[in-house]
Motif scaffolding. Structure first.
Motif, PDB file in Angstrom:
ATOM      1  N   UNK A 201     -63.181  34.712 -57.007  1.00  9.42           N
ATOM      2  CA  UNK A 201     -63.097  34.692 -58.732  1.00  9.42           C
ATOM      3  C   UNK A 201     -61.614  35.030 -59.036  1.00  9.42           C
ATOM      4  N   UNK A 202     -61.108  34.504 -60.057  1.00  6.81           N
ATOM      5  CA  UNK A 202     -59.750  34.868 -60.373  1.00  6.81           C
ATOM      6  C   UNK A 202     -59.636  36.373 -61.034  1.00  6.81           C
ATOM      7  N   UNK A 203     -60.492  36.579 -61.861  1.00 13.14           N
ATOM      8  CA  UNK A 203     -60.580  38.004 -62.782  1.00 13.14           C
ATOM      9  C   UNK A 203     -61.861  38.798 -62.155  1.00 13.14           C
ATOM     10  N   UNK A 204     -61.625  39.883 -61.725  1.00 20.71           N
ATOM     11  CA  UNK A 204     -62.982  40.662 -61.341  1.00 20.71           C
ATOM     12  C   UNK A 204     -62.698  42.114 -62.080  1.00 20.71           C
ATOM     13  N   UNK A 205     -63.482  42.466 -63.004  1.00 15.22           N
ATOM     14  CA  UNK A 205     -63.292  43.904 -63.674  1.00 15.22           C
ATOM     15  C   UNK A 205     -64.538  44.672 -63.292  1.00 15.22           C
ATOM     16  N   UNK A 206     -64.222  45.841 -62.761  1.00 14.03           N
ATOM     17  CA  UNK A 206     -65.634  46.610 -62.564  1.00 14.03           C
ATOM     18  C   UNK A 206     -65.318  48.097 -63.053  1.00 14.03           C
ATOM     19  N   UNK A 207     -66.451  48.407 -63.922  1.00 16.58           N
ATOM     20  CA  UNK A 207     -66.495  49.898 -64.223  1.00 16.58           C
ATOM     21  C   UNK A 207     -65.412  50.309 -65.092  1.00 16.58           C
ATOM     22  N   UNK A 208     -64.721  49.559 -65.867  1.00 12.82           N
ATOM     23  CA  UNK A 208     -63.396  49.819 -66.367  1.00 12.82           C
ATOM     24  C   UNK A 208     -63.633  50.887 -67.897  1.00 12.82           C
ATOM     25  N   UNK A 209     -62.874  51.828 -67.941  1.00  9.14           N
ATOM     26  CA  UNK A 209     -63.013  52.849 -68.914  1.00  9.14           C
ATOM     27  C   UNK A 209     -61.636  53.184 -69.215  1.00  9.14           C
ATOM     28  N   UNK A 210     -61.230  53.327 -70.811  1.00  9.00           N
ATOM     29  CA  UNK A 210     -59.989  54.002 -71.274  1.00  9.00           C
ATOM     30  C   UNK A 210     -60.530  54.991 -72.419  1.00  9.00           C
ATOM     31  N   UNK A 211     -60.242  56.188 -71.953  1.00  5.54           N
ATOM     32  CA  UNK A 211     -60.338  57.292 -72.995  1.00  5.54           C
ATOM     33  C   UNK A 211     -59.204  57.708 -73.785  1.00  5.54           C
ATOM     34  N   UNK A 212     -59.469  57.923 -75.136  1.00 11.30           N
ATOM     35  CA  UNK A 212     -58.160  58.055 -75.853  1.00 11.30           C
ATOM     36  C   UNK A 212     -58.670  59.490 -76.448  1.00 11.30           C
ATOM     37  N   UNK A 213     -57.222  60.362 -76.938  1.00  8.91           N
ATOM     38  CA  UNK A 213     -57.791  61.602 -77.626  1.00  8.91           C
ATOM     39  C   UNK A 213     -57.166  61.356 -78.900  1.00  8.91           C
ATOM     40  N   UNK A 214     -57.983  61.841 -79.942  1.00 15.93           N
ATOM     41  CA  UNK A 214     -57.644  61.777 -81.303  1.00 15.93           C
ATOM     42  C   UNK A 214     -57.743  63.234 -81.689  1.00 15.93           C
ATOM     43  N   UNK A 215     -56.770  64.055 -82.104  1.00 11.56           N
ATOM     44  CA  UNK A 215     -57.003  65.608 -82.602  1.00 11.56           C
ATOM     45  C   UNK A 215     -58.051  66.145 -81.329  1.00 11.56           C
ATOM     46  N   UNK A 216     -58.789  66.698 -81.587  1.00 11.89           N
ATOM     47  CA  UNK A 216     -59.768  67.620 -80.564  1.00 11.89           C
ATOM     48  C   UNK A 216     -60.610  66.576 -80.056  1.00 11.89           C
ATOM     49  N   UNK A 217     -61.097  65.494 -80.423  1.00  9.64           N
ATOM     50  CA  UNK A 217     -61.789  64.450 -79.931  1.00  9.64           C
ATOM     51  C   UNK A 217     -61.107  63.625 -78.847  1.00  9.64           C
ATOM     52  N   UNK A 218     -62.090  63.500 -77.770  1.00 12.59           N
ATOM     53  CA  UNK A 218     -61.635  62.352 -76.545  1.00 12.59           C
ATOM     54  C   UNK A 218     -63.002  61.214 -76.660  1.00 12.59           C
ATOM     55  N   UNK A 219     -62.670  59.986 -76.896  1.00 15.33           N
ATOM     56  CA  UNK A 219     -63.605  59.085 -76.758  1.00 15.33           C
ATOM     57  C   UNK A 219     -63.386  57.796 -76.046  1.00 15.33           C
ATOM     58  N   UNK A 220     -64.258  57.177 -75.617  1.00 13.58           N
ATOM     59  CA  UNK A 220     -64.143  56.008 -74.501  1.00 13.58           C
ATOM     60  C   UNK A 220     -64.093  54.631 -75.686  1.00 13.58           C
ATOM     61  N   UNK A 221     -62.665  54.363 -75.590  1.00 13.88           N
ATOM     62  CA  UNK A 221     -62.264  53.242 -76.405  1.00 13.88           C
ATOM     63  C   UNK A 221     -62.995  51.967 -75.766  1.00 13.88           C
ATOM     64  N   UNK A 222     -62.899  51.888 -74.280  1.00 19.81           N
ATOM     65  CA  UNK A 222     -63.585  50.947 -73.516  1.00 19.81           C
ATOM     66  C   UNK A 222     -64.297  51.824 -72.490  1.00 19.81           C
ATOM     67  N   UNK A 223     -65.707  51.215 -72.378  1.00 15.43           N
ATOM     68  CA  UNK A 223     -66.741  52.166 -71.967  1.00 15.43           C
ATOM     69  C   UNK A 223     -67.537  51.565 -70.745  1.00 15.43           C
TER      70      UNK A 223
END
Ligand code: ATP
Ligand code: MG
Length: 221
Positions: free
Chosen positions: A1-23
């Motif tokens: 495989x050229x590209x293999x992505x596994x269980x990728x997650x990105x959390x952002x925080x806005x104000x008091x809230x943290x959310x997963x923009x990529x989950x």
């Protein structure tokens, strides 16, 4: 495989809230694949592409390109890896306004302190192939939106990458210019470069071999 992505997650925080923009996103691509990602505004598409391009560090998960785990590299190594293996066409306009077309296309060479003269004829041949040689000396302010987008595509090609990532390459363009851009990208793919694009446009998606749908940070299967 050229590209293999596994269980990728990105959390952002806005104000008091943290959310997963990529989950918890996983998928892979072979070296000749043409994959399209679709999803509503805010669903995490650009965040995902930025991580694949090594521009944004994931909160969790792995990105493996050509057997290299992107986030085991330091910043300098990631930049060098991107320069060598990935052509990135960002969302919106991305040309440098004070450089003409041929120098915008050769920008990746300037950035790595390689002699830009060595890729002049290749840059010219790319302009010819895209039928926009007349733009060689033109500055972005004097180009149409579609022309600027084509220059950004040629800039992504200059280092002969194995993977091209394009974030809404046809947004703001009329149907005819969109079709021209898609023909150029399809040709690039047919010549053996993997292509990953984000689009809102069903016509654009119809050029790809596989459509992945993204919603609220997740890939729908
Ligand atoms: N640096 C940041 N800090 C906090 N939140 C962010 C940041 N960047 C993006 N977001 C949020 O993350 C979510 C995903 O954004 P992203 O830009 O990935 O969406 P997108 O799918 O590309 O949308 P569009 O189709 O409008 O380009 C959005 O809710 C956005 O507001
Ligand atoms: Mg986006």
């Amino acid at each position: 495989m050229l590209l293999d992505i596994k269980n990728l997650r990105k959390d952002y925080t806005r104000g008091q809230q943290t959310f997963a923009a990529v989950n918890n996103v996983s998928f892979s691509m072979a070296s000749d694949d043409f994959v399209c990602i679709m999803g509503k505004s805010g669903s995490g598409k650009t965040t995902l592409l930025n991580m694949i391009a090594g521009l944004l560090t994931p909160t969790q998960g792995k990105i493996i390109i050509n057997d290299t785990n992107l986030f085991e590299l330091n910043d300098q190594q990631v930049s060098a890896f991107r320069n060598q293996h990935i052509g990135y066409i960002p969302q919106g306009s991305s040309l440098l306004p004070n450089l003409n077309a041929i120098d915008n296309i050769r920008l990746p060479f300037y950035l790595t302190k390689r002699e830009p003269q060595t890729c002049l004829s290749y840059a010219q041949s790319l302009l010819e192939k895209a039928n926009i040689s007349y733009l060689q000396e033109a500055f972005p302010a004097n180009m149409s939106g579609g022309e600027m987008r084509r220059i950004a595509i040629l800039r992504a090609l200059i280092c002969k990458p194995q993977l091209i990532i394009a974030d809404e390459p046809t947004s703001d363009l009329d149907d005819e210019s969109s079709a021209e851009i898609m023909q150029l990208l399809t040709e690039i793919n047919q010549q053996g470069t993997a292509l990953l694009i984000v689009t809102h446009d069903n016509d654009v998606a119809s050029y790809s071999q596989k459509v992945l749908k993204m919603s609220a940070g997740k890939l729908l299967t």
